[in-house]
Design an enzyme around this catalytic site. Structure first.
Site, mmCIF file in Angstrom:
data_model
loop_
_atom_site.group_PDB
_atom_site.id
_atom_site.type_symbol
_atom_site.label_atom_id
_atom_site.label_comp_id
_atom_site.label_asym_id
_atom_site.label_seq_id
_atom_site.Cartn_x
_atom_site.Cartn_y
_atom_site.Cartn_z
ATOM 1 N N MET A 98 -8.494 7.894 8.225
ATOM 2 C CA MET A 98 -8.751 8.409 6.862
ATOM 3 C C MET A 98 -9.826 9.493 6.851
ATOM 4 O O MET A 98 -10.743 9.478 6.032
ATOM 5 C CB MET A 98 -9.149 7.259 5.933
ATOM 6 C CG MET A 98 -8.090 6.187 5.792
ATOM 7 S SD MET A 98 -8.609 4.762 4.822
ATOM 8 C CE MET A 98 -9.780 3.983 5.953
ATOM 9 N N ASP A 151 0.828 -1.199 0.000
ATOM 10 C CA ASP A 151 0.000 0.000 0.000
ATOM 11 C C ASP A 151 0.869 1.259 0.000
ATOM 12 O O ASP A 151 2.084 1.210 0.200
ATOM 13 C CB ASP A 151 -0.923 0.008 1.222
ATOM 14 C CG ASP A 151 -2.130 -0.900 1.044
ATOM 15 O OD1 ASP A 151 -2.349 -1.382 -0.074
ATOM 16 O OD2 ASP A 151 -2.859 -1.109 2.032
ATOM 17 N N LYS A 194 -3.671 3.232 -2.491
ATOM 18 C CA LYS A 194 -4.924 3.968 -2.652
ATOM 19 C C LYS A 194 -4.790 5.261 -1.863
ATOM 20 O O LYS A 194 -4.590 5.237 -0.667
ATOM 21 C CB LYS A 194 -6.114 3.176 -2.118
ATOM 22 C CG LYS A 194 -6.447 1.926 -2.926
ATOM 23 C CD LYS A 194 -7.585 1.176 -2.270
ATOM 24 C CE LYS A 194 -7.999 -0.026 -3.093
ATOM 25 N NZ LYS A 194 -8.620 0.347 -4.344
#
Length: 265
Positions: free
Chosen positions: A181, A46, A68
């Site tokens: 997030m 990631d 991402k």
């Protein structure tokens, strides 16, 4: 020195290991994660996996980026799953390396299900969750007997269909909230929590880049988060704690300072 490899299972060709790399500090890798890095043929990682962790991969391992990041071109989840399956079918030892814990807002469940459907052998290796590590790093417990007997972990990232968490309902739950997030939507989240009943003065703690060299810390009342976020004072990635536990760091700091003064250090 103890041979740590004997503490981990054999990483066989054709297998996929879904591994949590922890919050960023390589020292917080588990033994299983470290041994997976030492054995893997391909490491699909990631965006938040730092060079310090990737440098532990064995010589000759292929490193593949599958990050991402909100608002930026990113790998699609279906494509990531297909790549894991293809690598495993090619006889590779495939390490899917995720920040924090793979099953805490890491889409590890989706990848495990895709692998199971494809008949691929896989193993789950838990990691230190970034949300809890970011707090512990600064002496902030997720729970204490005096403040809370529950804690809420929530993602501030909206789903693809635009749906989000019912923040007003979470505010009414009365438990501290740890946000993952959430930077892009932090202003709206803070306002919704206040509408749900949280006091504007509710303490918050924002940890950016937890456990890494770029780590920064910000403490502010909940009502100030929208202006801080809009003004660029809060960078991503960050963990945000909202509630009584967020004030715990300052309480510990005061005692530590008093101790140092008493012993003259």
């Amino acid at each position: 020195m103890t041979d740590l490899s004997r503490l981990s299972p054999v990483f066989s060709p054709g297998e996929v290991w879904l591994v949590g790399a922890g919050p960023g500090d390589p020292g917080l890798l588990t033994v299983h994660a470290l041994n997976a890095l030492a054995q893997a043929d391909a490491v699909v990682h990631d965006a938040l996996i730092g060079e310090g962790v990737l440098s532990l991969a064995r010589d000759g391992a292929v490193l593949e980026y599958a990050g991402k990041r909100g608002g930026r071109p990113s790998a699609q989840q279906d494509a990531i799953c297909e790549r894991l399956i293809a690598l495993a079918r090619a006889g590779k030892r495939v390490l899917r390396l995720k920040g924090g814990d793979p099953f805490v807002f890491g889409r590890g469940g989706e990848e495990a299900l895709a692998l199971a459907r494809a008949g691929i052998r896989f193993r789950i290796v838990p990691g230190v969750s970034s949300g809890l590590a970011a707090l512990a790093q600064h002496g902030v417990p997720a729970t204490t007997r005096d403040t809370n007997h529950a804690v809420i972990l929530a993602t501030g990232h909206c789903a693809a269909d635009g749906e989000s968490v019912d923040w007003e309902a979470l505010a009414r739950a009365g438990a501290p909230i740890v946000l993952y997030m959430a930077v892009a939507n932090l202003g709206g989240i803070a306002e919704a929590l206040i509408r749900g009943g949280l006091a504007p003065t509710t303490p918050t703690l924002v940890v950016h880049g937890a456990t890494t060299a770029r780590e920064t810390l910000l403490e502010a009342p909940l009502a100030q988060l929208p202006s801080l976020a809009d003004g660029g004072a809060i960078a991503s990635p960050a963990i945000v704690a909202v509630g009584a536990i967020a004030a715990f760091r300052q309480a510990i700091a005061e005692h530590v300072q008093a101790f140092r003064q008493a012993v003259g250090s």
